[in-house]
Design an enzyme around this catalytic site. Structure first.
Site, short mmCIF file in Angstrom:
data_model
loop_
_atom_site.label_atom_id
_atom_site.label_comp_id
_atom_site.label_asym_id
_atom_site.label_seq_id
_atom_site.Cartn_x
_atom_site.Cartn_y
_atom_site.Cartn_z
N TYR A 113 -9.84 15.93 -9.61
CA TYR A 113 -9.21 15.20 -10.71
C TYR A 113 -8.23 16.10 -11.45
O TYR A 113 -7.11 15.69 -11.78
CB TYR A 113 -10.28 14.68 -11.67
CG TYR A 113 -9.75 13.74 -12.73
CD1 TYR A 113 -9.68 12.38 -12.51
CD2 TYR A 113 -9.33 14.23 -13.97
CE1 TYR A 113 -9.20 11.52 -13.48
CE2 TYR A 113 -8.85 13.38 -14.95
CZ TYR A 113 -8.78 12.02 -14.70
OH TYR A 113 -8.29 11.18 -15.66
N ASP A 123 0.88 -1.16 0.00
CA ASP A 123 0.00 0.00 0.00
C ASP A 123 0.92 1.22 0.00
O ASP A 123 1.59 1.50 0.99
CB ASP A 123 -0.89 -0.01 1.24
CG ASP A 123 -1.85 1.17 1.28
OD1 ASP A 123 -1.64 2.15 0.53
OD2 ASP A 123 -2.81 1.14 2.08
N LYS A 170 -4.07 15.31 -11.79
CA LYS A 170 -3.40 15.04 -13.06
C LYS A 170 -2.38 16.12 -13.43
O LYS A 170 -1.36 15.84 -14.05
CB LYS A 170 -4.44 14.85 -14.16
CG LYS A 170 -5.35 13.66 -13.91
CD LYS A 170 -4.56 12.40 -13.57
CE LYS A 170 -5.42 11.21 -13.24
NZ LYS A 170 -4.65 10.01 -12.87
#
Length: 302
Positions: free
Chosen positions: A172, A72, A176
């Site tokens: 988002y 993880d 990015k």
């Protein structure tokens, strides 16, 4: 093109682009550590069937050596243990691909920050940004012990495209854009050590989840163009893998240091193709066709 003797870590290699990247590094002869949370005995909250063991086996089938390690990447102690293992077993790290994502079920399109679920948005940012920084923090000290190392930050959209287009959600969008900027920043730190950092975006990728969305397979994907004509420019996950493998094998890769690249752009530079022999150039298609709402003619883009 050969990567024989090279040691790679693909962080986030359970499925999609990560699996495609690991596969192509293996096909070029590299030893590839593939990490993720889903194994044959334990699933993540994705609740999907793909496992890191499958990815490692694919790497080995294609000619490399695949080593699956459950990690993880939000857990610093787990990442630290992973890098200590790579040091102990290999003594070096030549290629680091930060492909950890995990946000498909967290973002909400076309919602301003005050309407987007806050917990999901913040978790998305942790998965997309914190994981990459944690992994770089622990892995790069091993990489810089040898000149010629390569760090790849995988994102969605080139820096040029993302600078001019809102990615339909503040969370988002930030995630990015951040990956492109991280690669640029890492490039400054790595350059004195003779190592290279870049960011790369695939095009419209035919991931397992995308194929399921359109109810097609990799063999029948073109049927999806009846529903979404622009899907004609899509690419397999192996295409971005071939881009990274070509870049890693380039003795003059430092010329790309700090740049934002795309699978389609690198295909034009290095001459590789997708599995079907095509050479899709999604981001040029996005600019020249989709933005002008032209008919989905892919001639010249594949």
């Amino acid at each position: 093109m050969t990567l024989g003797g090279k040691i790679a870590l693909v962080a986030g290699a359970t499925r999609g682009g990560g699996r495609g990247i690991a596969a192509e590094l293996g096909a070029a002869g590299a030893t590839v550590y593939v990490t993720g949370r889903t194994t044959r005995s334990q699933q993540s909250e994705y609740n999907r069937p793909e496992t890191i063991e499958e990815t490692a086996e694919l790497v080995s089938e294609l000619g490399g050596e695949g080593i699956a390690v459950q990690v993880d990447h939000l857990q610093s102690t787990q990442v630290k243990a992973l890098i200590e293992r790579i040091r102990r077993e290999q003594g070096r790290l030549d290629i680091l691909v930060n492909d950890v994502w995990g946000g498909e079920n967290l973002f909400e399109w076309n919602k301003p920050v005050w309407e987007h679920d806050l917990d999901n948005g913040l978790k998305l940012l942790r998965l997309a940004i914190d994981t990459h920084l944690i992994t770089a923090h622990h892995a790069l000290p091993l990489m810089i012990e040898n000149r010629g190392g390569l760090l790849v930050e995988v994102t969605d959209g080139t820096a040029e495209y993302n600078a001019e287009h809102y990615r339909l959600s503040p969370f988002y969008d930030l995630a990015k854009v951040a990956a492109n900027r991280m690669a640029w920043a890492h490039a400054k730190d790595l350059e004195p050590h003779g190592c290279t950092a870049i960011s790369i975006t695939p095009g419209w990728m035919r991931s397992e989840m995308m194929l399921e969305h359109f109810q097609v397979t990799e063999e029948t994907w073109q049927e999806a163009t009846k529903i979404q004509p622009h899907f004609v420019i899509s690419e397999s996950p192996r295409f971005v893998g071939r881009a990274i493998a070509a870049l890693a094998a380039d003795a003059q890769k430092e010329r790309w240091n700090g740049q934002s690249l795309s699978s389609g752009g690198l295909a034009q530079e290095y001459g590789f193709t997708d599995l079907d022999g095509s050479r899709p150039d999604c981001w040029r298609y996005m600019r020249e066709v989709m933005e002008q709402d032209k008919p989905a003619d892919a001639a010249g883009y594949r």
